[in-house]
Motif scaffolding. Structure first.
Motif, PDB file in Angstrom:
ATOM      1  N   TYR A 196     -86.870 -49.617  46.315  1.00  7.09           N
ATOM      2  CA  TYR A 196     -86.255 -50.471  47.338  1.00  7.09           C
ATOM      3  C   TYR A 196     -85.983 -49.660  48.601  1.00  7.09           C
ATOM      4  CZ  TYR A 196     -83.257 -53.994  49.447  1.00  7.09           C
ATOM      5  OH  TYR A 196     -82.719 -54.917  50.301  1.00  7.09           O
ATOM      6  N   LEU A 197     -86.499 -50.121  49.732  1.00  8.12           N
ATOM      7  CA  LEU A 197     -86.424 -49.360  50.979  1.00  8.12           C
ATOM      8  C   LEU A 197     -85.530 -49.979  52.046  1.00  8.12           C
ATOM      9  CD1 LEU A 197     -90.198 -48.378  51.296  1.00  8.12           C
ATOM     10  CD2 LEU A 197     -88.320 -47.008  50.353  1.00  8.12           C
ATOM     11  N   LYS A 198     -85.082 -51.195  51.845  1.00  7.88           N
ATOM     12  CA  LYS A 198     -84.239 -51.857  52.840  1.00  7.88           C
ATOM     13  C   LYS A 198     -82.782 -51.411  52.684  1.00  7.88           C
ATOM     14  CE  LYS A 198     -87.090 -55.996  53.483  1.00  7.88           C
ATOM     15  NZ  LYS A 198     -87.238 -55.844  54.951  1.00  7.88           N
ATOM     16  N   PRO A 199     -81.933 -51.719  53.665  1.00  9.57           N
ATOM     17  CA  PRO A 199     -80.520 -51.330  53.573  1.00  9.57           C
ATOM     18  C   PRO A 199     -79.834 -51.952  52.348  1.00  9.57           C
ATOM     19  CG  PRO A 199     -81.074 -51.951  55.822  1.00  9.57           C
ATOM     20  CD  PRO A 199     -82.251 -52.338  54.972  1.00  9.57           C
ATOM     21  N   LEU A 200     -79.068 -51.118  51.662  1.00  9.35           N
ATOM     22  CA  LEU A 200     -78.341 -51.542  50.462  1.00  9.35           C
ATOM     23  C   LEU A 200     -76.893 -51.106  50.573  1.00  9.35           C
ATOM     24  CD1 LEU A 200     -78.044 -52.515  47.478  1.00  9.35           C
ATOM     25  CD2 LEU A 200     -78.803 -50.229  46.795  1.00  9.35           C
ATOM     26  N   PHE A 201     -75.976 -52.061  50.376  1.00  8.87           N
ATOM     27  CA  PHE A 201     -74.542 -51.772  50.362  1.00  8.87           C
ATOM     28  C   PHE A 201     -74.025 -52.039  48.950  1.00  8.87           C
ATOM     29  CE2 PHE A 201     -70.042 -52.372  50.906  1.00  8.87           C
ATOM     30  CZ  PHE A 201     -69.686 -51.529  51.955  1.00  8.87           C
ATOM     31  N   VAL A 227     -78.477 -46.393  52.045  1.00  7.94           N
ATOM     32  CA  VAL A 227     -77.479 -46.984  51.159  1.00  7.94           C
ATOM     33  C   VAL A 227     -76.088 -46.504  51.548  1.00  7.94           C
ATOM     34  CG1 VAL A 227     -77.775 -45.134  49.459  1.00  7.94           C
ATOM     35  CG2 VAL A 227     -76.809 -47.319  48.736  1.00  7.94           C
ATOM     36  N   GLU A 228     -75.105 -47.376  51.403  1.00  8.02           N
ATOM     37  CA  GLU A 228     -73.699 -47.012  51.571  1.00  8.02           C
ATOM     38  C   GLU A 228     -72.945 -47.456  50.330  1.00  8.02           C
ATOM     39  OE1 GLU A 228     -69.899 -47.800  54.563  1.00  8.02           O
ATOM     40  OE2 GLU A 228     -71.941 -47.737  55.363  1.00  8.02           O
ATOM     41  N   PHE A 229     -72.035 -46.613  49.861  1.00 11.27           N
ATOM     42  CA  PHE A 229     -71.285 -46.871  48.639  1.00 11.27           C
ATOM     43  C   PHE A 229     -69.804 -46.914  48.972  1.00 11.27           C
ATOM     44  CE2 PHE A 229     -70.059 -44.985  44.233  1.00 11.27           C
ATOM     45  CZ  PHE A 229     -69.661 -46.230  43.795  1.00 11.27           C
ATOM     46  N   MET A 230     -69.161 -48.028  48.659  1.00 18.39           N
ATOM     47  CA  MET A 230     -67.727 -48.193  48.895  1.00 18.39           C
ATOM     48  C   MET A 230     -66.987 -48.264  47.561  1.00 18.39           C
ATOM     49  SD  MET A 230     -65.702 -51.159  51.054  1.00 18.39           S
ATOM     50  CE  MET A 230     -63.932 -51.007  51.368  1.00 18.39           C
ATOM     51  N   THR A 231     -66.152 -47.272  47.304  1.00 20.15           N
ATOM     52  CA  THR A 231     -65.290 -47.289  46.129  1.00 20.15           C
ATOM     53  C   THR A 231     -64.051 -48.109  46.436  1.00 20.15           C
ATOM     54  OG1 THR A 231     -66.027 -45.094  45.419  1.00 20.15           O
ATOM     55  CG2 THR A 231     -63.919 -45.875  44.555  1.00 20.15           C
ATOM     56  N   LEU A 232     -63.666 -48.980  45.502  1.00 22.31           N
ATOM     57  CA  LEU A 232     -62.496 -49.829  45.686  1.00 22.31           C
ATOM     58  C   LEU A 232     -61.398 -49.340  44.735  1.00 22.31           C
ATOM     59  CD1 LEU A 232     -64.511 -53.149  45.829  1.00 22.31           C
ATOM     60  CD2 LEU A 232     -63.413 -52.009  47.747  1.00 22.31           C
ATOM     61  N   PRO A 233     -60.477 -48.512  45.233  1.00 23.75           N
ATOM     62  CA  PRO A 233     -59.448 -47.908  44.377  1.00 23.75           C
ATOM     63  C   PRO A 233     -58.552 -48.952  43.723  1.00 23.75           C
ATOM     64  CG  PRO A 233     -59.571 -46.795  46.510  1.00 23.75           C
ATOM     65  CD  PRO A 233     -60.381 -48.060  46.632  1.00 23.75           C
ATOM     66  N   GLY A 234     -58.315 -48.769  42.443  1.00 22.78           N
ATOM     67  CA  GLY A 234     -57.413 -49.640  41.702  1.00 22.78           C
ATOM     68  C   GLY A 234     -57.975 -50.996  41.354  1.00 22.78           C
ATOM     69  N   MET A 235     -59.222 -51.252  41.679  1.00 23.00           N
ATOM     70  CA  MET A 235     -59.788 -52.587  41.482  1.00 23.00           C
ATOM     71  C   MET A 235     -60.475 -52.710  40.132  1.00 23.00           C
ATOM     72  SD  MET A 235     -62.378 -54.670  43.949  1.00 23.00           S
ATOM     73  CE  MET A 235     -63.425 -55.934  43.260  1.00 23.00           C
ATOM     74  N   ASN A 236     -60.211 -53.813  39.449  1.00 23.62           N
ATOM     75  CA  ASN A 236     -60.850 -54.108  38.173  1.00 23.62           C
ATOM     76  C   ASN A 236     -62.043 -55.020  38.416  1.00 23.62           C
ATOM     77  OD1 ASN A 236     -61.319 -54.396  35.343  1.00 23.62           O
ATOM     78  ND2 ASN A 236     -59.116 -54.199  34.962  1.00 23.62           N
ATOM     79  N   HIS A 237     -62.649 -55.522  37.362  1.00 23.94           N
ATOM     80  CA  HIS A 237     -63.916 -56.233  37.500  1.00 23.94           C
ATOM     81  C   HIS A 237     -63.791 -57.570  38.220  1.00 23.94           C
ATOM     82  CE1 HIS A 237     -68.100 -57.061  36.628  1.00 23.94           C
ATOM     83  NE2 HIS A 237     -67.758 -58.260  36.202  1.00 23.94           N
ATOM     84  N   SER A 238     -62.748 -58.324  37.925  1.00 24.19           N
ATOM     85  CA  SER A 238     -62.645 -59.684  38.453  1.00 24.19           C
ATOM     86  C   SER A 238     -61.784 -59.796  39.698  1.00 24.19           C
ATOM     87  CB  SER A 238     -62.096 -60.630  37.370  1.00 24.19           C
ATOM     88  OG  SER A 238     -62.984 -60.678  36.269  1.00 24.19           O
ATOM     89  N   ASP A 239     -61.284 -58.682  40.207  1.00 24.14           N
ATOM     90  CA  ASP A 239     -60.472 -58.723  41.422  1.00 24.14           C
ATOM     91  C   ASP A 239     -61.352 -59.031  42.638  1.00 24.14           C
ATOM     92  OD1 ASP A 239     -58.446 -57.911  39.776  1.00 24.14           O
ATOM     93  OD2 ASP A 239     -58.505 -55.822  40.411  1.00 24.14           O
ATOM     94  N   TYR A 245     -63.072 -54.476  53.198  1.00 25.44           N
ATOM     95  CA  TYR A 245     -64.450 -54.570  52.704  1.00 25.44           C
ATOM     96  C   TYR A 245     -65.334 -55.297  53.714  1.00 25.44           C
ATOM     97  CZ  TYR A 245     -68.343 -56.216  49.796  1.00 25.44           C
ATOM     98  OH  TYR A 245     -69.597 -56.504  49.301  1.00 25.44           O
ATOM     99  N   ASN A 246     -64.830 -56.372  54.287  1.00 27.45           N
ATOM    100  CA  ASN A 246     -65.611 -57.146  55.253  1.00 27.45           C
ATOM    101  C   ASN A 246     -66.078 -56.283  56.418  1.00 27.45           C
ATOM    102  OD1 ASN A 246     -65.073 -59.355  53.661  1.00 27.45           O
ATOM    103  ND2 ASN A 246     -63.664 -60.318  55.089  1.00 27.45           N
TER     104      ASN A 246
END
Length: 268
Positions: A196-201, A227-239, A245-246
């Motif tokens: 995959y070569l297009k932008p991925l977030f 690619v950019e990777f955003m870690t979401l501290p304290g976040m669980n799966h369904s939060d 983030y926006n």
């Protein structure tokens, strides 16, 4: 299996671990699609009000959103306003076969066909330029999104709390089970992202009980393009994603895609 894995996470989420504002209610139009003979799909199309546009309507992003395994588009109603607020985008949210009011029985191959039907609705019925389409997948929807993005013209891909391969989700918690043998649905996202070569977030919560954080790290490492990777501290799966983030997604798209350059302008 598609109806079981994600629902287990409900018992481990007692409320959002990160704060987020209550989503406004966005108006949606019902859409009916024919995926194949005997399979009618229900979707919701959220046309962005002019007051939330960040670019002229004919240039604005269009989000094609694939939701997780739990619930239907009724549960995912916040998605319309979320992406309108984030990108000033029109949004199409699809219920896969066997979900919500859609007919049929869910299978991996079937969900890929459903995704293609939604994509063709945008590009053919609504005549949306593929270079305006941002494909977004959350959890199970990440596997659907990656498969569609692999061989479809589009602008960018956004993955939220998703897996490397579906077969590796239960094995993380139950390593003694031979999941590779008995799981029919595999959704091998990591195998496709190497091309995959297009932008991925990519974003993932570091307290995700269902899909471990390491899945996101491996997806990022495997990706060939920007690619950019955003870690979401304290976040669980369904939060739900926090407000910042926006802005991160908006700036990423503006940086990598000339057609969305105006998205990076400040709200001030």
């Amino acid at each position: 299996m598609l109806r079981t894995i994600e629902r287990l996470s409900v018992f481990y989420n007692w409320g959002p671990a990160v704060p987020f504002p209550a989503a406004r209610v966005a108006e949606a139009a019902d859409v009916w699609l024919t995926a194949e003979v005997g399979v009618e799909l229900h979707a919701a199309f959220y046309e962005c009000p002019d007051e939330y546009r960040r670019l002229p309507a004919e240039q604005s992003p269009v989000v094609l959103f694939f939701h997780g395994n739990a619930g239907s588009i009724r549960r995912w109603r916040h998605i319309g306003s979320r992406w309108q607020d984030a990108l000033g985008a029109d949004v199409l949210v699809l219920d896969y076969r066997g979900y919500g009011r859609s007919s049929g029985t869910p299978t991996e191959a079937g969900l890929y066909i459903d995704a293609r039907a939604a994509y063709e609705y945008l590009t053919q019925d609504r005549a949306v330029d593929p270079e305006r389409i941002v494909i977004v997948g959350q959890s199970l929807g990440g596997g659907v999104a990656v498969n569609l993005a692999h061989d479809s013209a589009h602008a960018a891909l956004v993955l939220e709390s998703t897996f490397t391969r579906l077969t590796e989700v239960p094995s993380a918690r139950l390593p003694w089970l031979p999941t590779e043998r008995w799981m029919r649905n595999r959704f091998g996202s990591i195998d496709l992202l190497s091309q995959y070569l297009k932008p991925l977030f990519v974003s993932h919560g570091d307290r995700d009980w269902l899909i471990p954080y390491a899945h996101a790290e491996r997806l990022v490492e495997a990706t060939a393009g920007p690619v950019e990777f955003m870690t979401l501290p304290g976040m669980n799966h369904s939060d739900r994603r926090p407000p910042e983030y926006n802005e991160r997604v908006r700036r990423f798209l503006a940086e990598h895609l000339p057609q969305f350059r105006g998205l990076g302008e400040s709200d001030d």
